[in-house]
Design a protein around this motif. Structure first.
Motif, mmCIF file in Angstrom:
data_model
loop_
_atom_site.group_PDB
_atom_site.id
_atom_site.type_symbol
_atom_site.label_atom_id
_atom_site.label_comp_id
_atom_site.label_asym_id
_atom_site.label_seq_id
_atom_site.Cartn_x
_atom_site.Cartn_y
_atom_site.Cartn_z
ATOM 1 N N ARG A 343 0.839 -1.198 0.000
ATOM 2 C CA ARG A 343 0.000 0.000 0.000
ATOM 3 C C ARG A 343 0.876 1.251 0.000
ATOM 4 N N LEU A 344 0.650 2.109 -0.971
ATOM 5 C CA LEU A 344 1.389 3.361 -1.030
ATOM 6 C C LEU A 344 1.049 4.233 0.175
ATOM 7 N N ALA A 345 2.071 4.890 0.717
ATOM 8 C CA ALA A 345 1.872 5.794 1.850
ATOM 9 C C ALA A 345 2.228 7.230 1.474
ATOM 10 N N GLY A 346 2.370 7.493 0.198
ATOM 11 C CA GLY A 346 2.738 8.815 -0.295
ATOM 12 C C GLY A 346 3.040 8.731 -1.772
ATOM 13 N N PRO A 347 3.375 9.841 -2.372
ATOM 14 C CA PRO A 347 3.664 9.840 -3.806
ATOM 15 C C PRO A 347 4.960 9.109 -4.142
ATOM 16 N N VAL A 348 4.962 8.458 -5.306
ATOM 17 C CA VAL A 348 6.186 7.843 -5.823
ATOM 18 C C VAL A 348 7.011 8.946 -6.475
ATOM 19 N N LEU A 349 8.206 9.169 -5.961
ATOM 20 C CA LEU A 349 9.056 10.229 -6.500
ATOM 21 C C LEU A 349 9.965 9.657 -7.575
ATOM 22 N N ARG A 350 9.914 10.274 -8.733
ATOM 23 C CA ARG A 350 10.703 9.800 -9.866
ATOM 24 C C ARG A 350 12.048 10.484 -9.921
ATOM 25 N N SER A 351 12.995 9.794 -10.514
ATOM 26 C CA SER A 351 14.317 10.367 -10.759
ATOM 27 C C SER A 351 14.706 9.985 -12.169
ATOM 28 N N GLY A 352 15.954 10.176 -12.495
ATOM 29 C CA GLY A 352 16.412 9.756 -13.821
ATOM 30 C C GLY A 352 16.505 10.926 -14.765
ATOM 31 N N SER A 353 16.758 10.594 -16.023
ATOM 32 C CA SER A 353 16.970 11.603 -17.055
ATOM 33 C C SER A 353 16.173 11.188 -18.275
#
Length: 367
Positions: A343-353
């Motif tokens: 269960r997600l507990a917050g936003p999924v933070l993206r990284s990368g280019s």
């Protein structure tokens, strides 16, 4: 890490399967020469499987050291070096990591859950579990001494190619002096490799074996966290793990694009590509080609066949594909065992280019 291409290499929505993309300048960057964007699966395969027409050799603007990397070479030199690495990375060597990888995943999950329960009940599957899991697995495979593991490329911020090759050179010297049962030891004692070739092979394994694996592991878990019914199906044994892993790789490829350079004038899907033109294959788009994948945007854990291109194709098919799949399978098995729900507990933070699809943070309930 090897510096990522600038943002101008990102592929916006393409108007056609093969289309020319200009590279306008910015305040701090001059305009680029432009490139051909390839988004259709069949065209992507055609480019990746034909190194005589579409070369991996770096362009004039690339770092000089990049010209010696295995990923920036063509046959027959690429074939010779890849064969040496493949003979060292045997199936038996990969299988021997299963127990170690499982214990590591189990320990990291238990520690992360305990820490989360003592705080707010939230654990970050990316930073607390999948990132150290993949980094330490690679360190074991390559024989990186424990004292050096915190300095692995990708674990302490950006690294230049000089940093990475210097790290690889020190590792080779160490394993020649203190041999062990690891990949670097095998390569370091291969008399058919020159010192430069050996340094670059180990440097390539350090970089391409770490960041993409981080992204694949955390990215697959992020997909499942956003599809609780799929996670439940895996946990209850309704869905099988092996095809599920291929589908997670399809939907979240660790590399979004691969670049090539036309070695000769050619025709690509009705477009005249001239010698020297850059050709950028969008793996993410090819993996969602409706001509190849039914309902391409849907997560289908039983999808078969599943000819995704997330691990590449042709001569540059991922050298560590078996090792990658082993790590993904063991990690997923242990997450399924430890967490009744994802269960997600917050936003999924993206990284990368523009070329990588990373996940910087994946907060979930500790359960």
């Amino acid at each position: 890490m090897i510096p990522s291409p600038p943002p101008r290499h990102r592929l916006p929505h393409a108007p056609a399967p093969v289309s020319w993309r200009d590279e306008p300048g910015t305040a701090d960057r001059p305009p680029g020469p432009g490139f051909w964007a390839v988004t259709r699966h069949a065209d992507a395969l055609r480019v990746l499987e034909d190194p005589e027409t579409y070369s991996s050799l770096p362009g004039s603007g690339e770092l000089p050291l990049a010209r010696r990397l295995l990923s920036h070479q063509d046959p027959p030199q690429h074939t010779r070096l890849r064969d040496h690495a493949a003979r060292a990375l045997t199936s038996e060597r990969v299988r021997r990591f299963t127990a170690t990888a499982r214990e590591r995943a189990r320990t990291l999950l238990a520690r992360a859950r305990e820490t989360a329960r003592a705080a707010d009940g939230v654990l970050d599957l990316a930073t607390a579990v999948s990132d150290p899991y993949t980094a330490l697995n690679l360190a074991d495979l390559l024989g990186v001494p424990h004292a050096d593991r915190r300095r692995l490329p990708g674990r302490t911020g950006p690294h230049t190619l000089d940093d990475t090759t210097g790290h690889a050179r020190r590792l080779v010297v160490h394993r020649r002096r203190y041999p062990d049962d690891d990949l670097t030891t095998v390569l370091a004692h291969n008399a058919r490799l020159t010192s430069d070739e050996l340094d670059m092979l180990v440097a390539l394994l350090l970089t391409t074996g770490l960041a993409p694996m981080h992204d694949a592991a955390a990215g697959g878990l992020a997909v499942l966290a956003q599809h609780p019914e799929a996670y439940r199906a895996l946990r209850e044994g309704i869905a099988e793990l092996d095809p599920a892993i291929e589908e997670l790789l399809r939907l979240h490829p660790p590399l979004l694009t691969l670049g090539r350079t036309a070695a000769t004038d050619t025709d690509l899907s009705g477009h005249r590509v001239r010698r020297g033109d850059r050709v950028v294959v969008s793996l993410a788009a090819a993996n969602r080609d409706a001509e190849v994948f039914a309902a391409p945007d849907r997560l289908d854990l039983a999808r078969s066949p599943n000819p995704h291109l997330s691990l590449g194709a042709g001569p540059h098919l991922c050298l560590g594909a078996d090792f990658a799949r082993l790590q993904l399978r063991v990690l997923l098995e242990e997450v399924l065992r430890a967490l009744p729900e994802l269960r997600l507990a917050g936003p999924v933070l993206r990284s990368g280019s523009g070329v990588t699809g990373g996940v910087a943070s994946l907060p979930v309930r500790a359960g």
